[in-house]
Design a protein around this motif. Structure first.
Motif, mmCIF file in Angstrom:
data_model
loop_
_atom_site.group_PDB
_atom_site.id
_atom_site.type_symbol
_atom_site.label_atom_id
_atom_site.label_comp_id
_atom_site.label_asym_id
_atom_site.label_seq_id
_atom_site.Cartn_x
_atom_site.Cartn_y
_atom_site.Cartn_z
ATOM 1 N N PRO A 206 -27.282 -3.945 -2.002
ATOM 2 C CA PRO A 206 -28.681 -3.572 -1.750
ATOM 3 C C PRO A 206 -28.794 -2.101 -1.356
ATOM 4 O O PRO A 206 -27.821 -1.493 -0.908
ATOM 5 N N PRO A 207 -29.994 -1.538 -1.496
ATOM 6 C CA PRO A 207 -30.178 -0.089 -1.304
ATOM 7 C C PRO A 207 -30.266 0.349 0.155
ATOM 8 O O PRO A 207 -31.242 0.957 0.571
ATOM 9 N N ASP A 208 -29.233 0.035 0.943
ATOM 10 C CA ASP A 208 -29.163 0.604 2.285
ATOM 11 C C ASP A 208 -27.768 1.181 2.488
ATOM 12 O O ASP A 208 -26.778 0.673 1.960
ATOM 13 N N VAL A 209 -27.700 2.241 3.261
ATOM 14 C CA VAL A 209 -26.464 3.007 3.411
ATOM 15 C C VAL A 209 -25.364 2.178 4.035
ATOM 16 O O VAL A 209 -24.194 2.267 3.634
ATOM 17 N N LEU A 210 -25.695 1.324 4.982
ATOM 18 C CA LEU A 210 -24.668 0.577 5.704
ATOM 19 C C LEU A 210 -23.928 -0.400 4.799
ATOM 20 O O LEU A 210 -22.697 -0.450 4.789
ATOM 21 N N SER A 211 -24.664 -1.189 4.010
ATOM 22 C CA SER A 211 -24.008 -2.150 3.128
ATOM 23 C C SER A 211 -23.218 -1.450 2.028
ATOM 24 O O SER A 211 -22.159 -1.926 1.607
ATOM 25 N N GLN A 212 -23.713 -0.310 1.550
ATOM 26 C CA GLN A 212 -22.965 0.450 0.552
ATOM 27 C C GLN A 212 -21.670 0.991 1.142
ATOM 28 O O GLN A 212 -20.625 0.974 0.491
ATOM 29 N N THR A 213 -21.731 1.444 2.384
ATOM 30 C CA THR A 213 -20.527 1.944 3.044
ATOM 31 C C THR A 213 -19.520 0.826 3.265
ATOM 32 O O THR A 213 -18.301 1.036 3.164
ATOM 33 N N LEU A 214 -20.013 -0.388 3.551
ATOM 34 C CA LEU A 214 -19.126 -1.522 3.783
ATOM 35 C C LEU A 214 -18.334 -1.898 2.536
ATOM 36 O O LEU A 214 -17.293 -2.551 2.635
ATOM 37 N N LEU A 215 -18.808 -1.523 1.362
ATOM 38 C CA LEU A 215 -18.049 -1.750 0.140
ATOM 39 C C LEU A 215 -17.237 -0.525 -0.256
ATOM 40 O O LEU A 215 -16.080 -0.635 -0.668
ATOM 41 N N ALA A 216 -17.840 0.659 -0.129
ATOM 42 C CA ALA A 216 -17.175 1.878 -0.602
ATOM 43 C C ALA A 216 -15.931 2.219 0.216
ATOM 44 O O ALA A 216 -14.891 2.580 -0.346
ATOM 45 N N VAL A 217 -16.011 2.113 1.533
ATOM 46 C CA VAL A 217 -14.867 2.469 2.376
ATOM 47 C C VAL A 217 -13.668 1.544 2.134
ATOM 48 O O VAL A 217 -12.544 2.024 1.958
ATOM 49 N N PRO A 218 -13.852 0.207 2.119
ATOM 50 C CA PRO A 218 -12.708 -0.645 1.781
ATOM 51 C C PRO A 218 -12.145 -0.366 0.391
ATOM 52 O O PRO A 218 -10.924 -0.438 0.189
ATOM 53 N N LEU A 219 -13.010 -0.040 -0.565
ATOM 54 C CA LEU A 219 -12.537 0.269 -1.910
ATOM 55 C C LEU A 219 -11.614 1.481 -1.900
ATOM 56 O O LEU A 219 -10.543 1.483 -2.533
ATOM 57 N N TRP A 220 -11.996 2.504 -1.156
ATOM 58 C CA TRP A 220 -11.144 3.689 -1.041
ATOM 59 C C TRP A 220 -9.847 3.376 -0.301
ATOM 60 O O TRP A 220 -8.761 3.781 -0.716
ATOM 61 N N LEU A 221 -9.930 2.630 0.803
ATOM 62 C CA LEU A 221 -8.735 2.285 1.576
ATOM 63 C C LEU A 221 -7.778 1.405 0.771
ATOM 64 O O LEU A 221 -6.550 1.555 0.863
ATOM 65 N N LEU A 222 -8.322 0.509 -0.033
ATOM 66 C CA LEU A 222 -7.474 -0.329 -0.887
ATOM 67 C C LEU A 222 -6.791 0.503 -1.963
ATOM 68 O O LEU A 222 -5.651 0.218 -2.356
ATOM 69 N N TYR A 223 -7.463 1.516 -2.449
ATOM 70 C CA TYR A 223 -6.852 2.447 -3.402
ATOM 71 C C TYR A 223 -5.661 3.154 -2.754
ATOM 72 O O TYR A 223 -4.590 3.277 -3.358
ATOM 73 N N GLU A 224 -5.840 3.603 -1.520
ATOM 74 C CA GLU A 224 -4.747 4.252 -0.793
ATOM 75 C C GLU A 224 -3.608 3.265 -0.548
ATOM 76 O O GLU A 224 -2.424 3.628 -0.644
ATOM 77 N N ALA A 225 -3.948 2.026 -0.225
ATOM 78 C CA ALA A 225 -2.915 1.012 -0.016
ATOM 79 C C ALA A 225 -2.127 0.753 -1.297
ATOM 80 O O ALA A 225 -0.907 0.556 -1.264
ATOM 81 N N GLY A 226 -2.815 0.757 -2.433
ATOM 82 C CA GLY A 226 -2.129 0.580 -3.711
ATOM 83 C C GLY A 226 -1.149 1.706 -3.990
ATOM 84 O O GLY A 226 -0.041 1.482 -4.499
ATOM 85 N N ILE A 227 -1.537 2.941 -3.643
ATOM 86 C CA ILE A 227 -0.638 4.090 -3.835
ATOM 87 C C ILE A 227 0.603 3.936 -2.957
ATOM 88 O O ILE A 227 1.741 4.150 -3.410
ATOM 89 N N LEU A 228 0.415 3.556 -1.694
ATOM 90 C CA LEU A 228 1.546 3.375 -0.783
ATOM 91 C C LEU A 228 2.487 2.282 -1.275
ATOM 92 O O LEU A 228 3.723 2.439 -1.229
ATOM 93 N N MET A 229 1.925 1.185 -1.751
ATOM 94 C CA MET A 229 2.759 0.102 -2.264
ATOM 95 C C MET A 229 3.504 0.514 -3.527
ATOM 96 O O MET A 229 4.663 0.151 -3.736
ATOM 97 N N ALA A 230 2.843 1.298 -4.387
ATOM 98 C CA ALA A 230 3.497 1.778 -5.606
ATOM 99 C C ALA A 230 4.663 2.693 -5.266
ATOM 100 O O ALA A 230 5.730 2.630 -5.898
ATOM 101 N N VAL A 231 4.483 3.547 -4.254
ATOM 102 C CA VAL A 231 5.578 4.428 -3.816
ATOM 103 C C VAL A 231 6.728 3.604 -3.262
ATOM 104 O O VAL A 231 7.907 3.839 -3.571
ATOM 105 N N PHE A 232 6.409 2.610 -2.446
ATOM 106 C CA PHE A 232 7.440 1.758 -1.847
ATOM 107 C C PHE A 232 8.219 0.998 -2.904
ATOM 108 O O PHE A 232 9.459 0.948 -2.879
ATOM 109 N N LEU A 233 7.499 0.401 -3.859
ATOM 110 C CA LEU A 233 8.176 -0.356 -4.919
ATOM 111 C C LEU A 233 8.986 0.560 -5.816
ATOM 112 O O LEU A 233 10.041 0.174 -6.314
#
Length: 246
Positions: A206-233
């Motif tokens: 929905p068009p409010d900043v808080l709910s958009q942030t609740l999806l965007a921030v985890p998406l970015w953090l999961l991307y970083e987690a994927g990079i860390l796991m790829a380096v580890f593997l």
């Protein structure tokens, strides 16, 4: 000569499909009596956000019966998913090499856990925020009375969006392991990913900043987690090669 193995594979596939569907059906039958309670649990985030005395409505004659049944069927599918995945694995595994099995099985398990985590994140964190916002901005004189069928469609869409979003680490690992992209390129693309995460969040929430942030921030953090796991593997993969070389 080739017809017999093909027939055997088809019979095996049929057997696995029947067992998977039977597992879903048995769980569904066991939960059917509580289908109304299960739907109420799904609708609780919205019901808690509605004004005092407000309720949900059903505009379709059959919706009070079929909507809870659909929700119960979805829950039955999720509960029986380990059996379904096992049947798929039992059919596919004999045709895989040992190193492929070592890669595929953890990724499948991780994908399932991440998808369920995304759904839980949406239910427990995002829904209360979104529905609270919608209730707060409802104009004076307008009653917020959501149709149960439309609510189910909205919830399923959000579950799918957050479930797929939480699969980002698995996608990143696969891309690196397949040689499609390097870890260095993924790091260089970080600014674009952050912008893209907020664009995706703006589209599916929905068009409010808080709910958009609740999806965007985890998406970015999961991307970083994927990079860390790829380096580890990657380091774990190189270590046996160095040991063999010595």
């Amino acid at each position: 000569m080739n017809e017999q193995p093909l027939l055997a594979h088809l019979l095996e596939l049929r057997t696995r499909l029947v067992r998977a569907l039977l597992g879903v059906a048995l769980v569904f039958l066991g939960l059917f009596h509580w289908s109304g309670d299960i739907y109420h649990l799904l609708a609780k985030p919205l019901l808690d956000a509605l004004p005092a005395g407000a309720n949900m409505i059903a505009t379709d004659v059959t919706a009070p019966f079929f909507v809870p049944v659909k929700v119960t069927m979805l829950v039955a599918f999720l509960i029986s998913l380990p059996n379904t995945l096992y049947q798929i694995w039992a059919f596919v595994a004999p045709g895989l090499y040992h190193h492929e099995k070592r890669l595929v099985l953890p990724l499948v398990v991780a994908s399932l856990l991440l998808f369920l985590t995304g759904m839980a994140f949406a239910y427990f964190l995002v829904f209360p925020v979104v529905f609270g916002f919608m209730s707060a901005v409802t104009p004076v004189g307008v009653s917020m009375m959501t149709d149960i069928d439309k609510y189910l469609s909205f919830v399923l869409g959000m579950f799918m969006a957050f479930g797929v979003t939480f699969e980002v680490p698995v996608v990143v690992i696969l891309l690196v392991r397949m040689g499609v992209v390097s870890v260095e390129k993924l790091r260089q693309g970080r600014p674009y990913v952050i912008v893209g995460a907020f664009v995706v969040a703006a589209v599916v929430t929905p068009p409010d900043v808080l709910s958009q942030t609740l999806l965007a921030v985890p998406l970015w953090l999961l991307y970083e987690a994927g990079i860390l796991m790829a380096v580890f593997l990657g380091r774990k993969k190189e270590r046996p090669l160095l040991e063999d070389g010595s």
